[in-house]
Design a protein around this motif. Structure first.
Motif, PDB file in Angstrom:
ATOM      1  N   LYS A  11       0.813  -1.222   0.000  1.00  0.00           N
ATOM      2  CA  LYS A  11       0.000   0.000   0.000  1.00  0.00           C
ATOM      3  C   LYS A  11       0.849   1.276   0.000  1.00  0.00           C
ATOM      4  O   LYS A  11       0.316   2.376  -0.011  1.00  0.00           O
ATOM      5  CB  LYS A  11      -0.949   0.002   1.204  1.00  0.00           C
ATOM      6  N   GLY A  12       2.174   1.125   0.062  1.00  0.00           N
ATOM      7  CA  GLY A  12       3.035   2.310   0.006  1.00  0.00           C
ATOM      8  C   GLY A  12       3.310   2.685  -1.443  1.00  0.00           C
ATOM      9  O   GLY A  12       3.318   1.817  -2.317  1.00  0.00           O
ATOM     10  N   LYS A  13       3.566   3.981  -1.688  1.00  0.00           N
ATOM     11  CA  LYS A  13       3.905   4.398  -3.064  1.00  0.00           C
ATOM     12  C   LYS A  13       5.249   3.791  -3.444  1.00  0.00           C
ATOM     13  O   LYS A  13       5.492   3.390  -4.563  1.00  0.00           O
ATOM     14  CB  LYS A  13       3.967   5.933  -3.135  1.00  0.00           C
ATOM     15  N   GLN A  14       6.172   3.813  -2.458  1.00  0.00           N
ATOM     16  CA  GLN A  14       7.433   3.076  -2.607  1.00  0.00           C
ATOM     17  C   GLN A  14       7.432   2.056  -1.475  1.00  0.00           C
ATOM     18  O   GLN A  14       6.685   2.212  -0.512  1.00  0.00           O
ATOM     19  CB  GLN A  14       8.612   4.038  -2.429  1.00  0.00           C
ATOM     20  N   PRO A  15       8.272   1.001  -1.547  1.00  0.00           N
ATOM     21  CA  PRO A  15       8.221   0.016  -0.462  1.00  0.00           C
ATOM     22  C   PRO A  15       8.423   0.699   0.897  1.00  0.00           C
ATOM     23  O   PRO A  15       9.417   1.403   1.102  1.00  0.00           O
ATOM     24  CB  PRO A  15       9.399  -0.908  -0.777  1.00  0.00           C
ATOM     25  N   PRO A  16       7.469   0.544   1.843  1.00  0.00           N
ATOM     26  CA  PRO A  16       7.654   1.151   3.158  1.00  0.00           C
ATOM     27  C   PRO A  16       8.693   0.372   3.965  1.00  0.00           C
ATOM     28  O   PRO A  16       9.054  -0.761   3.621  1.00  0.00           O
ATOM     29  CB  PRO A  16       6.272   1.030   3.799  1.00  0.00           C
ATOM     30  N   HIS A  17       9.180   0.988   5.022  1.00  0.00           N
ATOM     31  CA  HIS A  17      10.062   0.294   5.959  1.00  0.00           C
ATOM     32  C   HIS A  17       9.221  -0.722   6.736  1.00  0.00           C
ATOM     33  O   HIS A  17       8.023  -0.526   6.921  1.00  0.00           O
ATOM     34  CB  HIS A  17      10.701   1.303   6.908  1.00  0.00           C
TER      35      HIS A  17
END
Length: 734
Positions: A431-437
């Motif tokens: 669900k993150g625009k870029q891979p979340p931490h």
């Protein structure tokens, strides 16, 4: 060789070699489909044919595997079942005594032709008693030629190790052994996954030799050499898969998240009424360093029950909000999600009321999202997430649904990792625009080797000291059957604690509303007591009418309506409920510092790690905690030994080791890791700690030098075999 081509001979379907009937049973019952699968179906143990035995000595050897040399006296075929069934009875003699051999069904023709009266042979099999006569059923035999040096041949045959395979009702071990004989010559075509230099450095035998020796050892030393080699294969191929995963993750982009000076995190720290422990500070630094990087954090945070993991996770979440992102915490149950939401908003105070009247300027909104929320509250929560109004969200699986969208998801915290499948973790991360931490937390201590095997794609941080002000927990076993007065005393102790202003938990294995009647057959230990596990509803009633009459006793279990559950928890937290009789729904995350005593009924029905988890619910305030493990098992039983181990130590890592030694590896590796489990046939995660650690080092080195494994076609082929669809997904989503 082109790496991607399957190794044709070994990928061949077993039907070709063994015929459709045998292949079908191997596939359906044992999951063996190809020649390679069967070569990796290793013997469980080895029987020795034993020294040669004279027939007069057999009466003492019932159920033993023996080898005898004797001469056939007579052989006859009998029919039964109206001629449909056939039985061959062969009588043999060695001059000192006589013995009957029996063969049934289709197995009668070959021995009938070969075991003619006067034939001398060696016979090996298990001695059994039938109609008060000793016999060997379906023995293995080796006719002895008149000219062969009989004593040499006899000795060689007798000392052979007989492989005993994991088998099934439809296919006995010796039939599997024959199937292995049919494919064993193909072992010479196996491609060795270990780089030559590594094999030489570690003194390991080649793969082909290992496969021949594990299936057909000439001596015990062969088995040892083969095992060592095959364990290395499993550890190294698996660690290579994980090292490639880590390598790929290190190349992914992520938004660095650094807390703004004078922002939300600083404001929160300034409000804290205590200082963080040294462990919390160290782990926080590791996490903040990861968050500031341009690649996604993948970290596992292990912390003893009550070591303050939630505080560490919350500070990481606030740092991400500070940098303009959002943070989501995924909890396994509604009770736990509500509990986290309550404790986080309490810890943050006015900082959790961003945008509200009276809220702090630096604050943010903290929303809860669970499946049972009303439509209006849910709609508002979803809106707060998509607009970015809410910096923090705490939720259950409801967070994973397609409808849930974030403004800018920067960090995912997964609580109690072992409750989640890898798919669920992955769905939230996508669900993150870029891979979340990603920060994964567990209060179930995981021995180092399991962490390296199951969570090998995550960096690990450990919190092992308790925050100041935490009290030690005393644990005692209460033998309810041998010493009923001990149980009476336990209830008196509960009363005393309540009279001193404290609260108590009573935990039972079952709810008791009829829907959870135990369906499975009781184990041998359960058989001893012939009764189902104690149930919450029954015990609560008995206590309220009996030893705890007059106290405010309430129940909590998983099948209650979520609103009722939350109401009971709220009243318990507020001190209105004095004794909470519950199932393991309280196992994780429930935090009521005023509860000081826990009584666990039928404690022997719980696992070691689970008891440790449960016990961590008491002693969370300044008053000392007390945990009483009630059991009706007798003193010498393994169940009581487990309870004694829990009573003897508060060290979760020590207990998880005991737990792992007592259970099969598969239970620990869990359903979500089923791909890994099915690839570990030889490697024992606890015993082979050294091999796993060394394999991890070697794999990391190999992948750093050649991430695509172009120079190591054998290793690449082994990885492709390991990473069939299921396992590929497991690693992809880790």
């Amino acid at each position: 060789m082109v790496c991607n081509e399957p190794v044709p001979a070994l990928d061949e379907d077993l039907k070709k070699t063994l015929g459709p009937a045998t292949a079908k049973v191997l596939a359906e019952q044992l999951g063996l489909h190809t020649v390679l699968d069967l070569l990796h179906h290793y013997p469980r143990r080895y029987a020795e044919r034993g020294e040669l035995t004279s027939l007069t000595e057999l009466a003492d050897q019932i159920d033993e595997h023996v080898t005898v040399v004797a001469q056939v006296a007579d052989a006859r075929i009998l029919t039964f079942n109206g001629g449909r069934g056939k039985r061959l009875e062969v009588t043999i003699t060695d001059g000192s005594g006589r013995l009957q051999l029996v063969f049934f069904g289709a197995g009668v023709h070959k021995p009938h032709k070969e075991l003619l009266p006067g034939t001398r042979a060696m016979f090996a099999g298990k001695v059994s008693l039938f109609n008060r006569k000793l016999q060997l059923a379906h023995p293995a035999y080796e006719p002895l030629g008149a000219e062969a040096g009989e004593s040499d041949a006899a000795a060689a045959f007798a000392n052979q190790l007989i492989p005993i395979y994991p088998a099934c009702k439809q296919l006995e071990s010796w039939k599997i052994s024959k199937a292995v004989d049919a494919v064993l010559p193909r072992a010479r075509e196996a491609v060795d996954p270990l780089p030559d230099a590594l094999r030489a450095h570690r003194g390991l035998i080649p793969l082909t030799e290992a496969l021949l020796k594990i299936h057909r050892p000439a001596a015990k030393a062969d088995v040892e050499d083969a095992r060592q080699r095959l364990k290395w294969d499993e550890a190294f191929v698996l660690q290579t898969a994980l090292a490639r995963r880590r390598h790929a993750d290190s190349l992914l982009p992520a938004v660095p998240r650094r807390p703004a000076p004078g922002g939300l995190l600083d404001a929160f720290d300034a409000k804290l009424p205590f200082t963080l422990t040294e462990g919390q500070q160290t782990v926080s630094k590791e996490i903040f360093d990861d968050l500031a990087a341009e690649h996604p954090m993948h970290r596992l945070l292990q912390g003893e029950v009550g070591s303050g993991k939630t505080m560490v996770a919350l500070r990481a979440m606030l740092a991400v909000v500070d940098s303009g992102g959002q943070a989501a915490m995924l909890a396994p149950t509604e009770v736990l999600a509500q509990q986290h939401h309550r404790s986080i908003t309490e810890m943050m105070g006015d900082l959790a009321e961003g945008g509200l009247l009276g809220g702090s300027d630096q604050g943010t909104k903290v929303v809860l999202l669970t499946g049972s929320m009303g439509t209006a509250a849910r709609r508002q929560a979803l809106l707060d997430l998509v607009t970015g109004e809410a910096g923090l969200v705490i939720g259950t699986h409801a967070l994973i649904e397609d409808k849930v969208q974030f403004h800018d998801l920067g960090l995912v915290v997964v609580d109690e990792q072992h409750r989640f499948g890898v798919e669920q973790r992955d769905a939230l991360r996508s669900k993150g625009k870029q891979p979340p931490h990603l920060l994964v937390m567990t209060a179930t201590p995981i021995p180092r080797t399991v962490a390296m095997t199951v969570f090998g794609d995550l960096e690990t941080s450990v919190l092992d000291q308790l925050p100041a002000g935490r009290s030690p927990i005393a644990t005692h076993v209460v033998p309810a059957k041998d010493k009923p007065h001990f149980l009476a005393r336990a209830w008196e102790r509960v009363r005393e604690e309540v009279e001193n202003g404290h609260q108590a938990y009573v935990v039972c294995p079952r709810i008791g509303d009829g829907d959870d009647e135990p369906k499975k057959k009781p184990s041998a230990e359960d058989e001893a007591e012939k009764r189902p596990p104690l149930a919450v509803l029954d015990i609560a009633q008995q206590l309220a009418r009996g030893p705890l009459a007059g106290l405010a006793v309430e129940v909590l279990h998983g099948r209650m309506d979520p609103a009722d559950k939350d109401e009971v928890m709220r009243r318990f937290a507020a001190g209105e409920v004095e004794v909470l009789v519950a199932t393991t729904v309280i196992e994780v995350g429930v935090n009521v510092p005023n509860s000081t005593v826990m009584v666990i009924m039928d404690a022997d029905r719980f696992g070691v790690s689970q008891l440790h988890q449960l016990r961590g619910r008491v002693g969370r305030g300044s008053a000392p905690g007390l945990c009483l493990l009630v059991s009706e098992m007798h003193e010498a039983s393994p169940a009581r030994a487990r309870l004694a181990a829990v009573a003897a130590t508060l060290d979760g890592f020590e207990l998880s080791r005991i737990d792992l030694e007592q259970r099969r590896e598969g239970d620990v590796l869990g359903q979500a890791q089923s791909g890994v489990r099915s690839s570990l046939r030889m490697l024992a995660v606890i015993e082979d700690e050294e091999i796993i650690a060394q394999a991890r080092e070697e794999a990391t080195r190999v992948v750093a030098a050649d991430p695509e494994l172009e120079r190591l076609p054998g290793l690449k082929a082994a990885l492709d075999a390991l990473l069939d669809t299921e396992r590929e997904q497991y690693l992809e989503k880790g």
